[in-house]
Motif scaffolding. Sequence first.
Motif, PDB file in Angstrom:
ATOM      1  N   GLU A 285       0.670  -1.261  -0.033  1.00  0.00           N
ATOM      2  CA  GLU A 285      -0.058   0.140  -0.060  1.00  0.00           C
ATOM      3  C   GLU A 285       0.805   1.122  -0.083  1.00  0.00           C
ATOM      4  O   GLU A 285       0.489   2.222  -0.788  1.00  0.00           O
ATOM      5  N   LYS A 286       1.865   1.261   0.787  1.00  0.00           N
ATOM      6  CA  LYS A 286       2.607   2.423   0.891  1.00  0.00           C
ATOM      7  C   LYS A 286       3.398   2.894  -0.494  1.00  0.00           C
ATOM      8  O   LYS A 286       3.564   3.624  -0.873  1.00  0.00           O
ATOM      9  N   TRP A 287       4.164   1.551  -1.038  1.00  0.00           N
ATOM     10  CA  TRP A 287       5.009   1.667  -2.089  1.00  0.00           C
ATOM     11  C   TRP A 287       4.229   1.913  -3.350  1.00  0.00           C
ATOM     12  O   TRP A 287       4.283   2.799  -4.107  1.00  0.00           O
ATOM     13  N   ALA A 288       2.959   1.337  -3.580  1.00  0.00           N
ATOM     14  CA  ALA A 288       2.049   1.640  -4.781  1.00  0.00           C
ATOM     15  C   ALA A 288       1.622   2.966  -4.828  1.00  0.00           C
ATOM     16  O   ALA A 288       1.517   3.561  -5.770  1.00  0.00           O
ATOM     17  N   SER A 289       1.227   3.460  -3.466  1.00  0.00           N
ATOM     18  CA  SER A 289       0.740   4.818  -3.583  1.00  0.00           C
ATOM     19  C   SER A 289       1.907   5.939  -4.081  1.00  0.00           C
ATOM     20  O   SER A 289       1.503   6.901  -4.477  1.00  0.00           O
ATOM     21  N   ALA A 290       2.958   5.621  -3.935  1.00  0.00           N
ATOM     22  CA  ALA A 290       4.109   6.493  -4.193  1.00  0.00           C
ATOM     23  C   ALA A 290       4.811   5.997  -5.687  1.00  0.00           C
ATOM     24  O   ALA A 290       5.510   7.116  -6.226  1.00  0.00           O
ATOM     25  N   SER A 291       4.313   4.789  -6.096  1.00  0.00           N
ATOM     26  CA  SER A 291       5.194   4.461  -7.209  1.00  0.00           C
ATOM     27  C   SER A 291       4.360   3.927  -8.354  1.00  0.00           C
ATOM     28  O   SER A 291       4.987   3.953  -9.648  1.00  0.00           O
ATOM     29  N   VAL A 292       3.045   3.874  -8.436  1.00  0.00           N
ATOM     30  CA  VAL A 292       1.970   3.465  -9.212  1.00  0.00           C
ATOM     31  C   VAL A 292       1.074   4.387  -9.603  1.00  0.00           C
ATOM     32  O   VAL A 292       0.341   4.889  -8.754  1.00  0.00           O
ATOM     33  N   GLY A 293       0.677   4.447 -10.876  1.00  0.00           N
ATOM     34  CA  GLY A 293      -0.588   5.413 -11.153  1.00  0.00           C
ATOM     35  C   GLY A 293      -0.291   6.450 -12.151  1.00  0.00           C
ATOM     36  O   GLY A 293       0.122   6.404 -13.317  1.00  0.00           O
ATOM     37  N   SER A 294      -0.794   7.853 -11.246  1.00  0.00           N
ATOM     38  CA  SER A 294      -0.620   8.905 -12.486  1.00  0.00           C
ATOM     39  C   SER A 294       0.495   9.271 -12.944  1.00  0.00           C
ATOM     40  O   SER A 294       1.690   8.913 -12.732  1.00  0.00           O
ATOM     41  N   SER A 295       0.680  10.360 -13.843  1.00  0.00           N
ATOM     42  CA  SER A 295       1.796  10.828 -14.683  1.00  0.00           C
ATOM     43  C   SER A 295       2.881  11.318 -13.534  1.00  0.00           C
ATOM     44  O   SER A 295       2.376  12.076 -12.510  1.00  0.00           O
ATOM     45  N   GLY A 296       4.257  11.052 -13.916  1.00  0.00           N
ATOM     46  CA  GLY A 296       5.318  11.406 -12.766  1.00  0.00           C
ATOM     47  C   GLY A 296       5.591  10.219 -11.966  1.00  0.00           C
ATOM     48  O   GLY A 296       6.793  10.262 -11.297  1.00  0.00           O
ATOM     49  N   GLN A 297       4.739   9.226 -11.912  1.00  0.00           N
ATOM     50  CA  GLN A 297       5.266   8.268 -11.021  1.00  0.00           C
ATOM     51  C   GLN A 297       5.914   7.051 -12.144  1.00  0.00           C
ATOM     52  O   GLN A 297       5.570   7.131 -13.206  1.00  0.00           O
ATOM     53  N   PRO A 298       6.992   6.534 -11.484  1.00  0.00           N
ATOM     54  CA  PRO A 298       7.637   5.554 -12.499  1.00  0.00           C
ATOM     55  C   PRO A 298       6.767   4.305 -13.110  1.00  0.00           C
ATOM     56  O   PRO A 298       7.248   3.774 -14.168  1.00  0.00           O
ATOM     57  N   LEU A 299       5.795   3.926 -12.581  1.00  0.00           N
ATOM     58  CA  LEU A 299       4.853   2.650 -12.974  1.00  0.00           C
ATOM     59  C   LEU A 299       3.578   3.247 -13.227  1.00  0.00           C
ATOM     60  O   LEU A 299       2.988   3.743 -12.618  1.00  0.00           O
ATOM     61  N   LYS A 300       3.082   2.435 -14.562  1.00  0.00           N
ATOM     62  CA  LYS A 300       1.511   2.719 -14.847  1.00  0.00           C
ATOM     63  C   LYS A 300       0.630   1.711 -14.189  1.00  0.00           C
ATOM     64  O   LYS A 300      -0.454   1.823 -14.001  1.00  0.00           O
ATOM     65  N   ALA A 301       1.465   0.607 -13.802  1.00  0.00           N
ATOM     66  CA  ALA A 301       0.598  -0.484 -13.059  1.00  0.00           C
ATOM     67  C   ALA A 301       1.591  -1.486 -12.541  1.00  0.00           C
ATOM     68  O   ALA A 301       2.821  -1.417 -13.017  1.00  0.00           O
ATOM     69  N   ALA A 302       1.236  -2.202 -11.636  1.00  0.00           N
ATOM     70  CA  ALA A 302       1.945  -3.301 -11.006  1.00  0.00           C
ATOM     71  C   ALA A 302       1.226  -4.345 -10.423  1.00  0.00           C
ATOM     72  O   ALA A 302       0.015  -4.354 -10.055  1.00  0.00           O
ATOM     73  N   LEU A 303       1.880  -5.675 -10.584  1.00  0.00           N
ATOM     74  CA  LEU A 303       1.219  -6.837  -9.938  1.00  0.00           C
ATOM     75  C   LEU A 303       1.965  -7.799  -9.092  1.00  0.00           C
ATOM     76  O   LEU A 303       3.162  -7.552  -9.284  1.00  0.00           O
ATOM     77  N   LEU A 304       1.389  -8.075  -8.148  1.00  0.00           N
ATOM     78  CA  LEU A 304       2.480  -8.845  -7.198  1.00  0.00           C
ATOM     79  C   LEU A 304       1.461 -10.431  -7.050  1.00  0.00           C
ATOM     80  O   LEU A 304       0.448 -10.516  -6.709  1.00  0.00           O
ATOM     81  N   ILE A 305       2.381 -11.102  -7.448  1.00  0.00           N
ATOM     82  CA  ILE A 305       1.623 -12.650  -7.637  1.00  0.00           C
ATOM     83  C   ILE A 305       2.273 -13.649  -6.828  1.00  0.00           C
ATOM     84  O   ILE A 305       3.548 -13.703  -6.596  1.00  0.00           O
ATOM     85  N   ASN A 306       1.601 -14.351  -6.014  1.00  0.00           N
ATOM     86  CA  ASN A 306       2.223 -15.461  -4.903  1.00  0.00           C
ATOM     87  C   ASN A 306       2.673 -16.513  -5.977  1.00  0.00           C
ATOM     88  O   ASN A 306       2.168 -16.947  -6.749  1.00  0.00           O
ATOM     89  N   TYR A 307       3.983 -16.832  -5.660  1.00  0.00           N
ATOM     90  CA  TYR A 307       4.740 -17.652  -6.722  1.00  0.00           C
ATOM     91  C   TYR A 307       5.380 -18.813  -6.124  1.00  0.00           C
ATOM     92  O   TYR A 307       6.197 -18.616  -5.247  1.00  0.00           O
TER      93      TYR A 307
END
Length: 155
Positions: free
Chosen positions: A19-41
Amino acid sequence: MRTGWLGLMDWGLVHKAWEKWASASVGSSGQPLKAALLINYEPGGPSRLLPIIAEQEGLKLAPPDLTQFVAFVKRKQFQSETFFVADSEYLVTSIHESWFSARSMNSSKPAGEGAIVMQAAAFLLIGLYDGSVDSASRAMLAVDQFAWQIGRRNL
């Protein structure tokens, strides 16, 4: 740290870190990622099991959507096959010890699109980004930051 299915205490810490990481790294313009997934592997697990999506941001995928991707990772034929995430087909461009990068083969964006895939603890972390070299560097830094957080021994 345990591998495989995480206990409730471990899962709570992973969720909080996500939650903390995604809010700072994923989403709107200016953030490094447009989407992210975490899969139990679990690489040694039965292939008939559907992937378990632990977290996702910027996409709405169901486990069947990732069956081909998880099978691709298990086969480890990175240089001779492609993989899909959502509607994009990716070709691996760089392979490293615990991660690889790929470029979308069917992007409609002028600068293209890419993916960073990293194994971290008992997870596969997929970071999707728009752009070229600079964007890929920013995406890799973001993905590596989260992988470091969930890979710490105190989880």
